[in-house]
Design a protein around this motif. Sequence first.
Motif, PDB file in Angstrom:
ATOM      1  N   PRO A  19      16.403   0.139   1.746  1.00 28.85           N
ATOM      2  CA  PRO A  19      17.040  -0.475   0.923  1.00 28.85           C
ATOM      3  C   PRO A  19      15.846  -1.169   0.069  1.00 28.85           C
ATOM      4  O   PRO A  19      15.917  -2.090   0.126  1.00 28.85           O
ATOM      5  CB  PRO A  19      17.073  -1.850   2.315  1.00 28.85           C
ATOM      6  N   TRP A  20      16.047  -0.173  -0.733  1.00 30.15           N
ATOM      7  CA  TRP A  20      15.094  -0.626  -2.569  1.00 30.15           C
ATOM      8  C   TRP A  20      15.744  -2.073  -3.469  1.00 30.15           C
ATOM      9  O   TRP A  20      16.489  -1.977  -3.225  1.00 30.15           O
ATOM     10  CB  TRP A  20      15.243   0.841  -3.022  1.00 30.15           C
ATOM     11  N   GLU A  21      14.367  -2.254  -3.018  1.00 27.91           N
ATOM     12  CA  GLU A  21      14.405  -3.374  -4.217  1.00 27.91           C
ATOM     13  C   GLU A  21      13.443  -4.121  -5.325  1.00 27.91           C
ATOM     14  O   GLU A  21      12.645  -3.053  -4.981  1.00 27.91           O
ATOM     15  CB  GLU A  21      14.725  -5.512  -3.053  1.00 27.91           C
ATOM     16  N   GLN A  22      13.597  -4.528  -6.326  1.00 24.98           N
ATOM     17  CA  GLN A  22      12.689  -4.724  -7.453  1.00 24.98           C
ATOM     18  C   GLN A  22      12.403  -6.022  -8.099  1.00 24.98           C
ATOM     19  O   GLN A  22      13.644  -6.510  -8.110  1.00 24.98           O
ATOM     20  CB  GLN A  22      13.357  -3.699  -8.525  1.00 24.98           C
ATOM     21  N   PRO A  23      11.838  -6.745  -6.834  1.00 21.63           N
ATOM     22  CA  PRO A  23      11.604  -8.470  -7.190  1.00 21.63           C
ATOM     23  C   PRO A  23      10.952  -8.157  -8.501  1.00 21.63           C
ATOM     24  O   PRO A  23      10.334  -8.386  -9.716  1.00 21.63           O
ATOM     25  CB  PRO A  23      10.426  -7.844  -6.051  1.00 21.63           C
ATOM     26  N   GLN A  24      10.569  -9.928  -8.711  1.00 25.94           N
ATOM     27  CA  GLN A  24      10.332 -10.386  -9.900  1.00 25.94           C
ATOM     28  C   GLN A  24       8.612 -11.540  -9.579  1.00 25.94           C
ATOM     29  O   GLN A  24       9.200 -11.605  -8.170  1.00 25.94           O
ATOM     30  CB  GLN A  24      10.932 -11.128 -10.642  1.00 25.94           C
TER      31      GLN A  24
ATOM     32  N   GLY B  17       3.413 -17.737 -16.561  1.00 30.42           N
ATOM     33  CA  GLY B  17       4.574 -18.153 -16.839  1.00 30.42           C
ATOM     34  C   GLY B  17       5.971 -17.970 -17.150  1.00 30.42           C
ATOM     35  O   GLY B  17       6.424 -18.414 -16.947  1.00 30.42           O
ATOM     36  N   ARG B  18       5.796 -16.075 -16.955  1.00 23.91           N
ATOM     37  CA  ARG B  18       7.203 -15.558 -17.541  1.00 23.91           C
ATOM     38  C   ARG B  18       7.451 -14.946 -16.042  1.00 23.91           C
ATOM     39  O   ARG B  18       6.487 -14.007 -15.152  1.00 23.91           O
ATOM     40  CB  ARG B  18       6.857 -15.018 -18.016  1.00 23.91           C
ATOM     41  N   LEU B  19       8.630 -14.458 -15.794  1.00 30.13           N
ATOM     42  CA  LEU B  19       8.523 -13.848 -14.471  1.00 30.13           C
ATOM     43  C   LEU B  19       9.088 -11.908 -14.735  1.00 30.13           C
ATOM     44  O   LEU B  19       9.162 -11.741 -15.891  1.00 30.13           O
ATOM     45  CB  LEU B  19      10.042 -13.928 -13.644  1.00 30.13           C
ATOM     46  N   HIS B  20       8.401 -11.589 -14.750  1.00 35.05           N
ATOM     47  CA  HIS B  20       8.554  -9.419 -15.169  1.00 35.05           C
ATOM     48  C   HIS B  20       8.883  -8.784 -13.735  1.00 35.05           C
ATOM     49  O   HIS B  20       8.575  -9.641 -12.483  1.00 35.05           O
ATOM     50  CB  HIS B  20       7.220  -9.014 -15.209  1.00 35.05           C
ATOM     51  N   LEU B  21       9.609  -7.893 -13.702  1.00 36.17           N
ATOM     52  CA  LEU B  21      10.189  -6.847 -12.854  1.00 36.17           C
ATOM     53  C   LEU B  21       8.887  -6.409 -11.603  1.00 36.17           C
ATOM     54  O   LEU B  21       8.140  -5.635 -13.245  1.00 36.17           O
ATOM     55  CB  LEU B  21      11.347  -6.071 -13.201  1.00 36.17           C
TER      56      LEU B  21
ATOM     57  N   TYR C 156       2.124 -10.174  -0.927  1.00 36.16           N
ATOM     58  CA  TYR C 156       0.611 -10.287  -1.866  1.00 36.16           C
ATOM     59  C   TYR C 156       1.145 -10.305  -3.136  1.00 36.16           C
ATOM     60  O   TYR C 156       2.593 -10.446  -3.270  1.00 36.16           O
ATOM     61  CB  TYR C 156       0.821  -8.780  -2.060  1.00 36.16           C
ATOM     62  N   SER C 157       0.589 -10.849  -4.127  1.00 36.07           N
ATOM     63  CA  SER C 157       1.222 -11.053  -6.047  1.00 36.07           C
ATOM     64  C   SER C 157       1.602 -12.174  -5.972  1.00 36.07           C
ATOM     65  O   SER C 157       2.743 -12.204  -6.246  1.00 36.07           O
ATOM     66  CB  SER C 157       1.392  -9.984  -6.714  1.00 36.07           C
ATOM     67  N   GLY C 158       2.024 -13.195  -5.204  1.00 34.51           N
ATOM     68  CA  GLY C 158       3.115 -13.964  -4.817  1.00 34.51           C
ATOM     69  C   GLY C 158       4.738 -14.264  -4.267  1.00 34.51           C
ATOM     70  O   GLY C 158       5.217 -14.393  -4.292  1.00 34.51           O
ATOM     71  N   LEU C 159       4.315 -12.909  -3.868  1.00 35.25           N
ATOM     72  CA  LEU C 159       5.626 -12.171  -3.373  1.00 35.25           C
ATOM     73  C   LEU C 159       5.451 -12.210  -1.555  1.00 35.25           C
ATOM     74  O   LEU C 159       4.070 -12.063  -1.091  1.00 35.25           O
ATOM     75  CB  LEU C 159       5.777 -10.462  -3.881  1.00 35.25           C
ATOM     76  N   THR C 160       6.528 -12.514  -0.957  1.00 31.20           N
ATOM     77  CA  THR C 160       6.667 -12.708   0.709  1.00 31.20           C
ATOM     78  C   THR C 160       7.858 -11.522   1.028  1.00 31.20           C
ATOM     79  O   THR C 160       8.831 -11.423   0.590  1.00 31.20           O
ATOM     80  CB  THR C 160       6.371 -13.553   1.420  1.00 31.20           C
ATOM     81  N   HIS C 161       6.966 -10.692   1.569  1.00 35.29           N
ATOM     82  CA  HIS C 161       8.192  -9.562   2.209  1.00 35.29           C
ATOM     83  C   HIS C 161       8.572  -9.941   3.283  1.00 35.29           C
ATOM     84  O   HIS C 161       7.774  -9.633   4.412  1.00 35.29           O
ATOM     85  CB  HIS C 161       8.339  -8.409   1.747  1.00 35.29           C
TER      86      HIS C 161
END
Length: 197
Positions: free
Chosen positions: A39-44, A49-53, A68-73
């Motif tokens: 189940p692939w995801e492409q988080p931001q 200050g800007r959101l990027h995929l 990592y990088s501000g993401l929590t899986h």
Amino acid sequence: MPLFDAPFDLPDAKLHYLPTWLDGAIVDRWLARLLVETPWEQPQVRLYGRLHLVPRQVAWYGDAAYGYSGLTHPPQSWTPLLVEIRAALEALVGQPLNGVLLNHYRDGRDSMGWHSDDEAELGRDPLIVSLSLGGTRRFDLRRVGQTRIGHSLLLEHGSVLVMAGATQHHWQHRVAKTRKPCAPRLNLTFRQVHPQP
């Protein structure tokens, strides 16, 4: 590390590369199944200050969450196929692995920027066991604090790269964008996660 004796001669690093690990039919089957079953995801991510995929698709399976990088899986439950792959890699390296980050590079525009896998939950000297499936991509390494590429290698279908010891303290790595035609690639990076209190 009991399994292979083809280390890279890089200072302050412990790297081993096994170009052809298993029979091609096995890794072909793994690639085909993972492409359609994951189940692939492409988080931001937020940068300046800007959101990027994130420039690739990802999925995390494991016994605990991973950030990592501000993401929590949050962890997805291990599938029978991933249990099979994990067991084979644990036998290869002689150490337990309790999480895997799957990265799907759909084409040459998908990439991974410079980074070290040095999150606190990976412990003092992280063990990263990286399985590549599908298209070949170039993997670059550079010394922390430098801009010059110190070493590159081509990660081929069915290859395993192990990074251990003090590697993450002294080296960064990336998979750069490329204009060259390349087939879709999956990278499974297994690791041992130690949840933080």
